[in-house]
Write a protein that holds these residues in place. Structure first.
Motif, PDB file in Angstrom:
ATOM      1  N   GLN A 172      -8.926   2.429   3.605  1.00 25.40           N
ATOM      2  CA  GLN A 172      -9.311   1.330   4.507  1.00 25.40           C
ATOM      3  C   GLN A 172     -10.144   0.304   3.749  1.00 25.40           C
ATOM      4  OE1 GLN A 172     -10.927   2.231   8.450  1.00 25.40           O
ATOM      5  NE2 GLN A 172     -10.081   4.295   8.239  1.00 25.40           N
ATOM      6  N   ILE A 222       1.827  -5.083  10.078  1.00 26.24           N
ATOM      7  CA  ILE A 222       1.989  -3.872   9.270  1.00 26.24           C
ATOM      8  C   ILE A 222       3.406  -3.353   9.455  1.00 26.24           C
ATOM      9  CG2 ILE A 222       1.162  -1.525   8.830  1.00 26.24           C
ATOM     10  CD1 ILE A 222      -1.516  -2.532  10.180  1.00 26.24           C
ATOM     11  N   THR A 224       3.757  -0.738   3.822  1.00 24.68           N
ATOM     12  CA  THR A 224       3.387   0.615   3.403  1.00 24.68           C
ATOM     13  C   THR A 224       4.630   1.448   3.148  1.00 24.68           C
ATOM     14  OG1 THR A 224       3.297   1.612   5.617  1.00 24.68           O
ATOM     15  CG2 THR A 224       1.319   0.449   4.855  1.00 24.68           C
ATOM     16  N   TYR A 262      -0.398   3.842   5.754  1.00 29.07           N
ATOM     17  CA  TYR A 262      -0.047   3.186   7.022  1.00 29.07           C
ATOM     18  C   TYR A 262      -1.203   3.322   8.012  1.00 29.07           C
ATOM     19  CZ  TYR A 262       2.419   2.268  11.414  1.00 29.07           C
ATOM     20  OH  TYR A 262       2.792   1.756  12.631  1.00 29.07           O
ATOM     21  N   VAL A 296       1.064  -6.293   5.636  1.00 24.37           N
ATOM     22  CA  VAL A 296       0.821  -5.078   4.873  1.00 24.37           C
ATOM     23  C   VAL A 296       2.102  -4.256   4.916  1.00 24.37           C
ATOM     24  CG1 VAL A 296      -0.622  -3.028   4.602  1.00 24.37           C
ATOM     25  CG2 VAL A 296      -1.618  -5.132   5.554  1.00 24.37           C
ATOM     26  N   VAL A 346       0.857  -1.190   0.000  1.00 22.14           N
ATOM     27  CA  VAL A 346       0.000   0.000   0.000  1.00 22.14           C
ATOM     28  C   VAL A 346       0.890   1.235   0.000  1.00 22.14           C
ATOM     29  CG1 VAL A 346      -1.959   1.154   1.097  1.00 22.14           C
ATOM     30  CG2 VAL A 346      -1.612  -1.291   1.483  1.00 22.14           C
ATOM     31  N   SER A 373      -4.151   1.164   7.078  1.00 23.45           N
ATOM     32  CA  SER A 373      -3.858  -0.248   7.325  1.00 23.45           C
ATOM     33  C   SER A 373      -3.956  -0.578   8.809  1.00 23.45           C
ATOM     34  CB  SER A 373      -2.459  -0.589   6.797  1.00 23.45           C
ATOM     35  OG  SER A 373      -2.391  -0.339   5.410  1.00 23.45           O
ATOM     36  N   VAL A 416      -7.857  -1.680   1.383  1.00 26.56           N
ATOM     37  CA  VAL A 416      -6.992  -2.633   2.094  1.00 26.56           C
ATOM     38  C   VAL A 416      -7.825  -3.818   2.564  1.00 26.56           C
ATOM     39  CG1 VAL A 416      -5.558  -2.986   4.149  1.00 26.56           C
ATOM     40  CG2 VAL A 416      -5.250  -0.926   2.748  1.00 26.56           C
TER      41      VAL A 416
END
Length: 137
Positions: A45, A87, A62, A70, A60, A7, A73, A48
């Motif tokens: 959002q 993340i 970022t 970020y 995830v 992302v 996520s 994701v």
């Protein structure tokens, strides 16, 4: 089973996946999500969460710590505590390739721990690298 969602701002996530596939080959367990200028936190959002199509553990990656990709996520992870979601910010091609090499056969926690430890090995200034190479001789 582990899956990855990249992302980032603009088309960076799509191009990061394309670049990784040039080196690694097809990455079917990777999805990419772009964040466009006209979009906001809620839209990202949704994107994701929409990329989490399977019952799997998701990593995830970022681009920027505390940037909208970020933050979005993190919001998805907090709204879905029953899912295993890791993340990591600071996405780079070396990190994406490391994740690709570890994706199957590793626990999500181990992948997160590994990729957060490698930036010092992948970010080098020319002079620093030359000095380190000379010291190795």
């Amino acid at each position: 089973m582990n899956k990855v969602i990249l992302v980032a701002h603009g088309k960076l996530a799509h191009e990061m996946k394309n670049s990784a596939e040039m080196i690694f080959g097809a990455l079917p367990d990777f999805e990419s999500v772009e964040f466009l200028k006209e979009e906001g936190l809620d839209t990202i959002q949704e994107k994701v969460f929409g990329a989490m199509k399977e019952d799997a553990s998701y990593l995830v990656l970022t681009d920027l710590f505390c940037g909208t990709p970020y933050n979005a996520s993190c919001a998805v992870a907090m709204k879905n505590p029953e899912r295993e979601i890791g993340i990591v910010s600071g996405m780079s091609l070396p990190i994406v390739l490391e994740v690709a090499s570890m994706l199957q056969g590793s626990r999500l926690e181990d992948i997160v721990n590994h990729v957060t430890s490698i930036p010092c090995d992948t970010v080098k200034a020319f002079n620093q690298a030359v000095i380190e190479e000379e010291e190795d001789f």
